[in-house]
Design an enzyme around this catalytic site. Sequence first.
Site, PDB file in Angstrom:
ATOM      1  N   TRP A  13       0.809  -1.228   0.000  1.00 10.48           N
ATOM      2  CA  TRP A  13       0.000   0.000   0.000  1.00 10.48           C
ATOM      3  C   TRP A  13       0.838   1.273   0.000  1.00 10.48           C
ATOM      4  O   TRP A  13       0.299   2.375  -0.097  1.00 10.48           O
ATOM      5  CB  TRP A  13      -0.938  -0.004   1.209  1.00 10.48           C
ATOM      6  CG  TRP A  13      -2.086  -0.966   1.087  1.00 10.48           C
ATOM      7  CD1 TRP A  13      -2.342  -1.800   0.028  1.00 10.48           C
ATOM      8  CD2 TRP A  13      -3.124  -1.175   2.034  1.00 10.48           C
ATOM      9  NE1 TRP A  13      -3.479  -2.522   0.276  1.00 10.48           N
ATOM     10  CE2 TRP A  13      -3.985  -2.165   1.502  1.00 10.48           C
ATOM     11  CE3 TRP A  13      -3.425  -0.640   3.299  1.00 10.48           C
ATOM     12  CZ2 TRP A  13      -5.117  -2.616   2.177  1.00 10.48           C
ATOM     13  CZ3 TRP A  13      -4.548  -1.098   3.972  1.00 10.48           C
ATOM     14  CH2 TRP A  13      -5.381  -2.069   3.409  1.00 10.48           C
ATOM     15  N   HIS A  95      12.941  -2.067  -0.828  1.00  8.14           N
ATOM     16  CA  HIS A  95      12.078  -1.582  -1.916  1.00  8.14           C
ATOM     17  C   HIS A  95      12.796  -0.439  -2.651  1.00  8.14           C
ATOM     18  O   HIS A  95      13.487   0.373  -2.033  1.00  8.14           O
ATOM     19  CB  HIS A  95      10.734  -1.108  -1.363  1.00  8.14           C
ATOM     20  CG  HIS A  95       9.731  -0.875  -2.452  1.00  8.14           C
ATOM     21  ND1 HIS A  95       9.734   0.272  -3.218  1.00  8.14           N
ATOM     22  CD2 HIS A  95       8.743  -1.654  -2.934  1.00  8.14           C
ATOM     23  CE1 HIS A  95       8.771   0.186  -4.119  1.00  8.14           C
ATOM     24  NE2 HIS A  95       8.155  -0.974  -3.969  1.00  8.14           N
ATOM     25  N   GLU A 165      11.465  -6.284  -9.015  1.00  8.60           N
ATOM     26  CA  GLU A 165      10.680  -5.106  -9.393  1.00  8.60           C
ATOM     27  C   GLU A 165      11.549  -4.163 -10.237  1.00  8.60           C
ATOM     28  O   GLU A 165      12.334  -3.378  -9.673  1.00  8.60           O
ATOM     29  CB  GLU A 165      10.200  -4.352  -8.146  1.00  8.60           C
ATOM     30  CG  GLU A 165       9.256  -5.144  -7.269  1.00  8.60           C
ATOM     31  CD  GLU A 165       8.336  -4.224  -6.483  1.00  8.60           C
ATOM     32  OE1 GLU A 165       7.118  -4.353  -6.638  1.00  8.60           O
ATOM     33  OE2 GLU A 165       8.828  -3.370  -5.738  1.00  8.60           O
ATOM     34  N   GLY A 234       1.331  -2.890  -6.292  1.00  4.76           N
ATOM     35  CA  GLY A 234       1.269  -1.562  -5.680  1.00  4.76           C
ATOM     36  C   GLY A 234      -0.123  -0.973  -5.766  1.00  4.76           C
ATOM     37  O   GLY A 234      -1.055  -1.417  -5.090  1.00  4.76           O
TER      38      GLY A 234
HETATM   39  P1  13P Z   1       2.825  -0.408  -8.801  1.00  2.00           P
HETATM   40  O1  13P Z   1       2.083  -1.727  -8.876  1.00  2.00           O
HETATM   41  O2  13P Z   1       1.973   0.735  -8.363  1.00  2.00           O
HETATM   42  O3  13P Z   1       3.602  -0.150 -10.041  1.00  2.00           O
HETATM   43  O4  13P Z   1       3.910  -0.578  -7.630  1.00  2.00           O
HETATM   44  C1  13P Z   1       4.730  -1.671  -7.644  1.00  2.00           C
HETATM   45  C2  13P Z   1       5.485  -1.735  -6.374  1.00  2.00           C
HETATM   46  O5  13P Z   1       6.374  -0.929  -6.149  1.00  2.00           O
HETATM   47  C3  13P Z   1       5.111  -2.753  -5.408  1.00  2.00           C
HETATM   48  O6  13P Z   1       6.038  -2.858  -4.381  1.00  2.00           O
END
Ligand code: 13P
Length: 253
Positions: A13, A95, A165, A234
């Site tokens: 979140w 992250h 990611e 996200g």
């Molecule tokens: P989004 O799905 O908003 O691109 O974010 C990805 C994210 O950073 C999840 O940790």
Amino acid sequence: MKKVKQAIVVGNWKMNPRTLAEAIDCAKKIARNIPKKSPKVILAVPAPFIKDIHKAVKLPIAMQRISTEEEGAYTGDVSAPQGMSAGATYTLIGHSEDRARGATHDIVSKQVETALTLKLPFILCVGESARDKDGTYLETVNEQLHSALKKLAPRHLSLLTIAYEPVWAIGKDATKVATSAECLEVVISIRRFLSDVFGAKKTEGVAILYGGSVSPETAKMFVKEGGVQGLLVGRESLKPKHFVHIINEVAQV
Ligand code: 13P
């Protein structure tokens, strides 16, 4: 270590929503609509909301980051023992949004050490900020893994989940949506790293997730063709209908 048996879908979140009431409402709407045969669903929520969301729904809760330290004079930091005492049973570490604001290799590796000491399962986020033709991005991800996991012993492997990611695919300003082939290439490289360091058999059970603009439309593709055992979602995890749709897509793979 046994193969990954259950897929994992994590909702990150970030610094949303604005209020506790909205957060509880969102968590309840998600929890209520999760199918019976579901992947493991984890909510990574803002620290001030952990306790109440833990009380409101039965889903496992993750912290979004932990301090390198367990206690002390670190104004503004939240420690892993604090999050755990409020009900968190996982944490994200490294992250890209955290790395962009100063979480160096050294800090990330100390956070991992703290999680290991406390036996707190963690989701280590790795990913390159840009791609080039020479494949330097594979080295970038390897370096992140190498430095973050240098204190990890084989007995700790059950605590580890990795999330790939690519920074360029994250958020509403993402330059483009990643393809499953782009995901798969890096996932294979991560598996190779794990098997070189710890052995293929021992790391079969380490789940690798994909994150970066995952939507109900792309969820199944990443799990089916991207080589991952789950997703780190996200902004779509803040929309209960969309997030449940994503969970359903993963449940069908
Ligand atoms: P989004 O799905 O908003 O691109 O974010 C990805 C994210 O950073 C999840 O940790």
